[in-house]
Design a protein around this motif. Structure first.
Motif, short mmCIF file in Angstrom:
data_model
loop_
_atom_site.label_atom_id
_atom_site.label_comp_id
_atom_site.label_asym_id
_atom_site.label_seq_id
_atom_site.Cartn_x
_atom_site.Cartn_y
_atom_site.Cartn_z
N THR A 1 0.81 -1.22 0.00
CA THR A 1 0.00 0.00 0.00
C THR A 1 0.84 1.27 0.00
N SER A 2 2.03 1.19 -0.59
CA SER A 2 2.83 2.38 -0.90
C SER A 2 2.66 2.63 -2.40
N TYR A 3 2.34 3.86 -2.80
CA TYR A 3 1.86 4.10 -4.16
C TYR A 3 2.69 5.07 -4.99
N ALA A 4 3.44 5.97 -4.39
CA ALA A 4 4.09 7.03 -5.15
C ALA A 4 5.28 6.51 -5.96
N CYS A 5 5.35 6.95 -7.22
CA CYS A 5 6.51 6.67 -8.08
C CYS A 5 6.78 5.19 -8.26
N ILE A 6 5.72 4.40 -8.31
CA ILE A 6 5.84 2.95 -8.52
C ILE A 6 5.03 2.57 -9.75
N LYS A 7 5.65 1.86 -10.66
CA LYS A 7 4.98 1.47 -11.90
C LYS A 7 3.72 0.66 -11.60
N GLY A 8 2.63 1.03 -12.28
CA GLY A 8 1.37 0.32 -12.10
C GLY A 8 0.55 0.79 -10.92
N LYS A 9 1.07 1.80 -10.19
CA LYS A 9 0.30 2.33 -9.05
C LYS A 9 0.01 3.80 -9.28
N GLY A 10 0.30 4.67 -8.32
CA GLY A 10 0.04 6.09 -8.49
C GLY A 10 -1.17 6.56 -7.70
N MET A 11 -1.49 7.85 -7.87
CA MET A 11 -2.51 8.49 -7.04
C MET A 11 -3.91 7.93 -7.29
N HIS A 12 -4.22 7.54 -8.52
CA HIS A 12 -5.56 7.03 -8.80
C HIS A 12 -5.77 5.65 -8.17
N THR A 13 -4.76 4.80 -8.26
CA THR A 13 -4.85 3.48 -7.62
C THR A 13 -4.99 3.65 -6.12
N ILE B 1 -8.18 3.15 -1.25
CA ILE B 1 -8.61 3.75 0.01
C ILE B 1 -10.14 3.72 0.11
N GLN B 2 -10.82 4.07 -0.96
CA GLN B 2 -12.29 4.01 -0.91
C GLN B 2 -12.78 2.59 -0.67
N LYS B 3 -12.16 1.62 -1.31
CA LYS B 3 -12.53 0.21 -1.11
C LYS B 3 -12.35 -0.19 0.35
N CYS B 4 -11.25 0.26 0.95
CA CYS B 4 -10.98 -0.05 2.35
C CYS B 4 -11.99 0.65 3.27
N MET B 5 -12.36 1.88 2.92
CA MET B 5 -13.35 2.61 3.71
C MET B 5 -14.70 1.87 3.72
N LYS B 6 -15.08 1.33 2.57
CA LYS B 6 -16.32 0.55 2.49
C LYS B 6 -16.23 -0.69 3.39
N HIS B 7 -15.06 -1.32 3.37
CA HIS B 7 -14.85 -2.51 4.20
C HIS B 7 -14.94 -2.15 5.69
N CYS B 8 -14.29 -1.05 6.09
CA CYS B 8 -14.31 -0.63 7.49
C CYS B 8 -15.73 -0.25 7.92
N LYS B 9 -16.48 0.35 7.01
CA LYS B 9 -17.88 0.70 7.30
C LYS B 9 -18.70 -0.56 7.57
N ASN B 10 -18.43 -1.61 6.80
CA ASN B 10 -19.17 -2.86 6.95
C ASN B 10 -18.86 -3.58 8.26
N ILE B 11 -17.58 -3.56 8.64
CA ILE B 11 -17.20 -4.33 9.83
C ILE B 11 -17.33 -3.53 11.13
N GLY C 1 -7.94 12.88 -17.17
CA GLY C 1 -7.90 11.61 -16.45
C GLY C 1 -8.16 11.80 -14.96
N TYR C 2 -7.61 12.86 -14.40
CA TYR C 2 -7.81 13.19 -12.99
C TYR C 2 -9.30 13.41 -12.69
N ILE C 3 -9.98 14.12 -13.59
CA ILE C 3 -11.40 14.40 -13.40
C ILE C 3 -12.23 13.12 -13.54
N LYS C 4 -11.90 12.29 -14.51
CA LYS C 4 -12.70 11.10 -14.81
C LYS C 4 -12.72 10.09 -13.66
N TYR C 5 -11.71 10.13 -12.80
CA TYR C 5 -11.70 9.21 -11.66
C TYR C 5 -12.68 9.65 -10.57
#
Length: 334
Positions: free
Chosen positions: A106-118, A123-133, A318-322
């Motif tokens: 879960t480190s994202y900066a300057c790593i191929k295949g990751k970045g701010m959008h990933t 993070i949103q996926k994890c927030m949904k999980h935390c909300k459920n549990i 691309g930033y807006i579309k996310y």
């Protein structure tokens, strides 16, 4: 991959690998004066650089300093172009392969295949999980004070030395790390600085994940977020992290660091995120509108073509579309 690097410097030091680093370094920057001059005699310069690196006579040059104001005032130190070729060569041939594989997932900066959008989507996926549990939970948002300017060079070199036992490579890395007049801090403008900064904070990542046993932790360079069940747990974890950063990495968290309830959502990577929605922050919208206005003016004046403007704006679109900002593209662009 081997745990440490030994006797690889001379094997990877070739005319071809340096030329490749030059080609990558000049990409989309061929109109710059220093790159034009280098290109005129690139074969000679690459051969000379090869000999300097092979013989151990290479010396990192001085920096040109300037300031940028987006998103906030930052001091940028620009190295000579020949040094930037060396930075690219050492990252591509050694540092990325050695250190990125050691980073937490879960480190994202300057790593191929990751970045701010990933990072945002995870993070949103994890927030949904935390909300459920947990239903209600707490968020720790952390930001390191003046991060790049505060990195301790001796500590950084020590961290890197654990994975590298190649004397020539260590010599070159020392030449880069200790370049510049400041005793503390690394230049934001160096290509090496991104991997150095990530490697430095990976020490804290390992402490948080393995010593503190924090399950829901995410980091994008010096910004990070943790989700926990209770406020008491959040306070304990934050205190331990502050203590570790100060004692082991000589860093402090800034005033933006805080603990708050999950219902507030979180600002991260330029987005306002909650369990159900990702929105662009007002500051981000304002910034995009200002750039659109500037580009339209340049097109009208004839200093930029519509095609060039569209290419420049691809990242912003691309930033807006996310985000879940319906019709925002039409509102801003038309």
């Amino acid at each position: 991959m081997a745990k440490t690097i030994k006797n690889q410097f001379d094997k990877k030091l070739t005319y071809e690998s340096l030329m490749k680093a030059h080609i990558k370094s000049r990409k989309n920057k061929t109109c710059k004066k220093d790159i034009i001059l280098f290109n005129l005699k690139q074969e000679e310069y690459i051969k000379f650089l090869y000999e300097e690196l092979k013989n151990g006579t290479y010396k990192h040059g001085n920096y040109t300093t300037f300031y940028v104001h987006e998103p906030k005032l930052r001091k940028i130190q620009k190295s000579r172009y020949v040094d930037r070729v060396v930075h690219r060569w050492v990252v591509d041939n050694f540092l990325y392969e050695i250190f990125v594989s050691q980073f937490i997932y879960t480190s994202y900066a300057c790593i191929k295949g990751k970045g701010m959008h990933t990072a945002t989507l995870d993070i949103q996926k994890c927030m949904k999980h935390c909300k459920n549990i947990w239903e209600d939970y707490y968020i720790i948002k952390m930001d390191v004070r003046k991060y790049f300017q505060s990195i301790n060079k001796n500590k950084l070199y020590s961290i890197i030395g654990r994975k590298i036992q190649d004397k020539k490579l260590l010599w070159l890395l020392k030449e880069i790390i200790y370049s510049g007049k400041e005793d503390v801090g690394i230049p934001i403008g160096n290509y090496t600085s991104q991997i150095f900064a990530n490697t430095y904070l990976n020490e804290a990542d390992q402490f948080i994940k393995h010593n503190l046993k924090v399950k829901y932790y995410f980091r994008y360079m010096d910004d990070s977020v943790i989700f926990v069940k209770t406020k008491e747990e959040a306070k304990y974890i934050l205190d331990k992290i502050k203590e570790y950063l100060k004692q082991e990495l000589f860093l402090e968290l800034n005033e933006k660091t805080q603990i708050f309830k999950s219902k507030q959502g979180i600002n991260f990577c330029g987005y306002k995120i909650n369990e159900y929605r990702i929105k662009i922050r007002d500051r981000g919208k304002k910034k995009i509108k200002q750039k659109i206005k500037k580009l339209k003016k340049q097109i009208k004046q004839g200093t930029m073509t519509s095609k060039q403007a569209q290419k420049y704006l691809c990242g912003h679109i691309g930033y807006i579309k996310y985000a879940n900002n319906h019709n925002l593209i039409n509102k801003i662009f038309y």
